[in-house]
Scaffold this motif. Structure first.
Motif, mmCIF file in Angstrom:
data_model
loop_
_atom_site.group_PDB
_atom_site.id
_atom_site.type_symbol
_atom_site.label_atom_id
_atom_site.label_comp_id
_atom_site.label_asym_id
_atom_site.label_seq_id
_atom_site.Cartn_x
_atom_site.Cartn_y
_atom_site.Cartn_z
ATOM 1 N N ARG A 49 44.716 39.780 62.922
ATOM 2 C CA ARG A 49 45.004 38.671 61.845
ATOM 3 C C ARG A 49 43.551 38.472 61.121
ATOM 4 O O ARG A 49 43.383 38.081 60.046
ATOM 5 N N LEU A 50 42.839 38.139 61.990
ATOM 6 C CA LEU A 50 41.107 37.902 61.557
ATOM 7 C C LEU A 50 40.728 38.867 60.677
ATOM 8 O O LEU A 50 40.195 38.585 59.631
ATOM 9 N N TRP A 51 41.027 40.331 60.779
ATOM 10 C CA TRP A 51 40.563 41.105 59.931
ATOM 11 C C TRP A 51 41.358 41.334 58.680
ATOM 12 O O TRP A 51 40.970 41.377 57.531
ATOM 13 N N LEU A 52 42.554 40.949 58.766
ATOM 14 C CA LEU A 52 43.423 40.957 57.501
ATOM 15 C C LEU A 52 42.857 39.816 56.844
ATOM 16 O O LEU A 52 43.031 39.770 55.611
ATOM 17 N N THR A 53 42.643 38.831 57.158
ATOM 18 C CA THR A 53 42.224 37.491 56.540
ATOM 19 C C THR A 53 40.835 37.774 55.971
ATOM 20 O O THR A 53 40.428 37.456 54.731
ATOM 21 N N VAL A 54 39.810 38.467 56.689
ATOM 22 C CA VAL A 54 38.474 38.876 55.913
ATOM 23 C C VAL A 54 38.861 39.820 54.774
ATOM 24 O O VAL A 54 38.081 39.536 53.748
ATOM 25 N N TYR A 55 39.687 40.976 54.908
ATOM 26 C CA TYR A 55 39.874 41.675 53.811
ATOM 27 C C TYR A 55 40.604 40.952 52.512
ATOM 28 O O TYR A 55 40.165 41.279 51.574
ATOM 29 N N GLY A 56 41.616 40.259 52.984
ATOM 30 C CA GLY A 56 41.963 39.254 51.909
ATOM 31 C C GLY A 56 40.829 38.362 51.047
ATOM 32 O O GLY A 56 41.113 38.383 49.807
ATOM 33 N N VAL A 57 40.235 37.808 52.005
ATOM 34 C CA VAL A 57 39.025 36.977 51.207
ATOM 35 C C VAL A 57 38.154 37.756 50.390
ATOM 36 O O VAL A 57 37.850 37.625 49.148
ATOM 37 N N LEU A 62 36.284 40.173 45.251
ATOM 38 C CA LEU A 62 36.067 40.907 44.159
ATOM 39 C C LEU A 62 36.859 40.991 42.828
ATOM 40 O O LEU A 62 36.408 41.351 42.007
ATOM 41 N N ALA A 63 38.161 40.446 43.014
ATOM 42 C CA ALA A 63 39.042 40.523 41.931
ATOM 43 C C ALA A 63 38.576 39.413 41.015
ATOM 44 O O ALA A 63 38.640 39.713 39.873
ATOM 45 N N THR A 64 38.024 38.310 41.684
ATOM 46 C CA THR A 64 37.372 37.353 40.689
ATOM 47 C C THR A 64 36.286 37.902 39.886
ATOM 48 O O THR A 64 36.014 37.617 38.770
ATOM 49 N N GLY A 65 35.447 38.498 40.663
ATOM 50 C CA GLY A 65 34.219 39.002 40.053
ATOM 51 C C GLY A 65 34.461 40.103 39.140
ATOM 52 O O GLY A 65 34.013 40.051 37.941
ATOM 53 N N PHE A 66 35.605 40.917 39.224
ATOM 54 C CA PHE A 66 35.909 41.973 38.327
ATOM 55 C C PHE A 66 36.469 41.308 36.892
ATOM 56 O O PHE A 66 36.340 41.704 35.674
ATOM 57 N N LYS A 67 37.368 40.147 37.402
ATOM 58 C CA LYS A 67 37.981 39.452 35.977
ATOM 59 C C LYS A 67 36.713 38.931 35.440
ATOM 60 O O LYS A 67 36.900 38.987 33.970
ATOM 61 N N SER A 68 35.763 38.429 35.838
ATOM 62 C CA SER A 68 34.665 37.360 35.029
ATOM 63 C C SER A 68 34.048 38.704 34.266
ATOM 64 O O SER A 68 33.480 38.528 33.304
ATOM 65 N N ILE A 69 33.794 39.966 34.924
ATOM 66 C CA ILE A 69 32.984 41.177 34.137
ATOM 67 C C ILE A 69 34.152 41.712 32.860
ATOM 68 O O ILE A 69 33.497 41.837 31.904
ATOM 69 N N MET A 70 35.294 41.517 33.131
ATOM 70 C CA MET A 70 35.983 42.037 32.027
ATOM 71 C C MET A 70 36.155 41.064 31.237
ATOM 72 O O MET A 70 36.291 41.325 30.047
ATOM 73 N N LEU A 71 36.100 39.679 31.221
ATOM 74 C CA LEU A 71 36.019 38.700 30.142
ATOM 75 C C LEU A 71 34.704 39.002 29.478
ATOM 76 O O LEU A 71 34.495 38.442 28.200
ATOM 77 N N ALA A 72 33.559 39.219 30.115
ATOM 78 C CA ALA A 72 32.252 39.173 29.406
ATOM 79 C C ALA A 72 31.979 40.379 28.642
ATOM 80 O O ALA A 72 31.267 40.255 27.975
ATOM 81 N N ILE A 73 32.876 41.105 28.820
ATOM 82 C CA ILE A 73 32.768 42.623 27.774
ATOM 83 C C ILE A 73 33.473 42.073 26.585
ATOM 84 O O ILE A 73 34.818 42.044 26.558
#
Length: 75
Positions: A49-57, A62-73
């Motif tokens: 469960r702990l590893w699942l939580t870590v991977y989720g975070v 990463l999704a937030t970073g990818f979204k900000s990169i896509m909005l900046a292009i």
């Protein structure tokens, strides 16, 4: 008939106490062993469960970073 040895059915009080103590110790050891096995299983489930939580975070970050990169292009 008497060869100087005690018959097998002869049992003294200290011998009986020792035998009872050995049986009780065996029961306690078996109980502790089963509890330890259950604790190990619970720890493995908690670790999953702990590893699942870590991977989720990490996925959210990463999704937030990818979204900000896509909005900046520019389009």
């Amino acid at each position: 008939m008497d060869d100087g040895t005690f018959p097998d059915r002869f049992a003294c009080a200290p011998g009986l106490r020792l035998e009872a103590h050995e049986r009780l110790t065996t029961v306690h050891f078996d109980n502790i062993s089963s509890r330890l096995d259950r604790l190990e299983e619970l720890l493995e489930r908690l670790e999953k469960r702990l590893w699942l939580t870590v991977y989720g975070v990490v996925a959210v970050v990463l999704a937030t970073g990818f979204k900000s990169i896509m909005l900046a292009i520019p389009h």
